[in-house]
Design a protein around this motif. Structure first.
Motif, short mmCIF file in Angstrom:
data_model
loop_
_atom_site.label_atom_id
_atom_site.label_comp_id
_atom_site.label_asym_id
_atom_site.label_seq_id
_atom_site.Cartn_x
_atom_site.Cartn_y
_atom_site.Cartn_z
N THR A 13 6.84 -14.02 5.95
CA THR A 13 5.50 -14.61 5.92
C THR A 13 4.65 -13.96 4.85
OG1 THR A 13 5.57 -15.23 8.26
CG2 THR A 13 3.38 -15.00 7.26
N MET A 14 4.71 -12.64 4.77
CA MET A 14 3.93 -11.94 3.75
C MET A 14 4.39 -12.33 2.35
SD MET A 14 1.53 -10.28 5.25
CE MET A 14 0.96 -9.10 4.02
N LEU A 15 5.70 -12.45 2.16
CA LEU A 15 6.20 -12.87 0.85
C LEU A 15 5.73 -14.29 0.53
CD1 LEU A 15 9.88 -11.56 0.64
CD2 LEU A 15 7.90 -10.77 -0.64
N PHE A 16 5.77 -15.16 1.52
CA PHE A 16 5.32 -16.53 1.30
C PHE A 16 3.84 -16.57 0.93
CE2 PHE A 16 3.82 -20.72 2.79
CZ PHE A 16 4.59 -21.51 1.95
N LEU A 17 3.02 -15.80 1.64
CA LEU A 17 1.59 -15.74 1.33
C LEU A 17 1.35 -15.20 -0.07
CD1 LEU A 17 0.13 -14.43 4.72
CD2 LEU A 17 -0.27 -16.69 3.70
N MET A 18 2.11 -14.21 -0.47
CA MET A 18 1.96 -13.64 -1.81
C MET A 18 2.38 -14.63 -2.89
SD MET A 18 3.32 -9.76 -1.28
CE MET A 18 2.50 -8.66 -0.16
N ALA A 19 3.46 -15.33 -2.65
CA ALA A 19 3.98 -16.28 -3.64
C ALA A 19 3.09 -17.52 -3.74
CB ALA A 19 5.40 -16.68 -3.28
N ALA A 20 2.46 -17.91 -2.63
CA ALA A 20 1.66 -19.13 -2.60
C ALA A 20 0.34 -18.99 -3.33
CB ALA A 20 1.41 -19.54 -1.14
N THR A 21 -0.06 -17.89 -3.65
CA THR A 21 -1.29 -17.42 -4.30
C THR A 21 -2.06 -16.61 -3.28
OG1 THR A 21 -2.36 -19.57 -4.02
CG2 THR A 21 -1.78 -18.94 -6.25
N GLU A 114 12.95 5.42 5.97
CA GLU A 114 11.53 5.15 5.81
C GLU A 114 11.09 5.35 4.36
OE1 GLU A 114 8.90 7.01 8.60
OE2 GLU A 114 9.61 5.73 10.23
N GLN A 115 11.62 6.37 3.72
CA GLN A 115 11.28 6.61 2.31
C GLN A 115 11.74 5.43 1.45
OE1 GLN A 115 9.32 8.90 1.00
NE2 GLN A 115 9.57 7.95 -0.99
N HIS A 116 12.93 4.94 1.72
CA HIS A 116 13.46 3.80 0.97
C HIS A 116 12.57 2.56 1.15
CE1 HIS A 116 16.57 1.49 -1.06
NE2 HIS A 116 16.48 0.58 -0.09
N LEU A 117 12.18 2.28 2.38
CA LEU A 117 11.31 1.14 2.65
C LEU A 117 9.91 1.35 2.07
CD1 LEU A 117 12.31 0.38 6.35
CD2 LEU A 117 12.95 -0.92 4.31
N ARG A 118 9.44 2.59 2.05
CA ARG A 118 8.13 2.92 1.48
C ARG A 118 8.12 2.69 -0.04
NH1 ARG A 118 7.96 7.72 3.33
NH2 ARG A 118 6.82 7.24 5.21
N GLU A 119 9.24 2.93 -0.68
CA GLU A 119 9.34 2.79 -2.13
C GLU A 119 9.44 1.34 -2.60
OE1 GLU A 119 12.73 5.21 -3.05
OE2 GLU A 119 11.61 7.08 -2.81
N HIS A 120 9.77 0.44 -1.71
CA HIS A 120 9.94 -0.96 -2.08
C HIS A 120 8.68 -1.76 -1.71
CE1 HIS A 120 14.06 0.28 -2.55
NE2 HIS A 120 14.19 -0.78 -3.32
N MET A 121 7.98 -2.15 -2.74
CA MET A 121 6.75 -2.90 -2.56
C MET A 121 7.08 -4.38 -2.43
SD MET A 121 5.08 -0.20 -2.65
CE MET A 121 3.36 -0.60 -2.60
N LEU A 122 6.36 -5.04 -1.56
CA LEU A 122 6.59 -6.48 -1.35
C LEU A 122 6.37 -7.28 -2.62
CD1 LEU A 122 5.02 -7.00 2.15
CD2 LEU A 122 7.37 -7.45 1.53
N VAL A 123 5.39 -6.91 -3.39
CA VAL A 123 5.06 -7.67 -4.59
C VAL A 123 6.24 -7.70 -5.58
CG1 VAL A 123 3.96 -5.79 -5.89
CG2 VAL A 123 3.17 -8.16 -6.18
N THR A 124 7.04 -6.67 -5.61
CA THR A 124 8.20 -6.66 -6.52
C THR A 124 9.30 -7.60 -6.04
OG1 THR A 124 9.22 -4.75 -5.44
CG2 THR A 124 7.76 -4.30 -7.32
N LEU A 125 9.28 -7.94 -4.77
CA LEU A 125 10.29 -8.86 -4.26
C LEU A 125 9.96 -10.32 -4.54
CD1 LEU A 125 10.99 -7.23 -0.77
CD2 LEU A 125 12.20 -6.87 -2.93
#
Length: 133
Positions: A13-21, A114-125
């Motif tokens: 859902t967060m990715l969809f909201l980010m992609a949709a504008t 947790e460190q791995h998940l912390r390093e991956h920002m949603l916006v880069t996906l």
């Protein structure tokens, strides 16, 4: 290790909201349809994301959900914590305390995850997922 379906839906859902504008309001029915989930179930997930101050809701004919400020700073871990909470995945059944060798191994593994998940920002996906959203 397994996270709930709610976390999966929250991340998508967060990715969809980010992609949709990011500043566009999108209705719960559209978000639910996109993922093939009930709007009622998704509303509960959206409520958790709103309480975590990641999204905001708007009422009315053109109501729905949209991202809040600093949405581009959200990591996967932020979303996981909003849905699952921050408690440890493993609780030793015995009261050995921090010297328990099993507890030590699991805590180190969890910290690395947790460190791995912390390093991956949603916006880069967004770039990777844009075609699938």
């Amino acid at each position: 290790m397994k996270y709930s379906k709610a976390t999966d839906y929250a991340l998508h859902t967060m990715l969809f909201l980010m992609a949709a504008t990011p500043d566009k309001t999108i209705g719960v029915h559209q978000l639910a349809e996109k993922q093939g989930v009930s709007p009622t179930y998704l509303s509960k997930i959206l409520t958790k994301l709103a309480k975590a101050d990641m999204i905001e809701s708007a009422s009315g004919a053109h109501g729905g959900y949209k991202l809040k400020q600093k949405w581009d700073e959200l990591s996967l871990l932020d979303i996981v914590h909003a849905i699952e909470g921050t408690s440890s995945l493993f609780d030793c059944s015995f009261d050995h305390g921090p010297e328990c060798p099993i507890q030590q191994v699991v805590e180190i593994a969890e910290a690395k995850m947790e460190q791995h998940l912390r390093e991956h920002m949603l916006v880069t996906l967004i770039i990777k997922m844009k075609d699938k959203l």
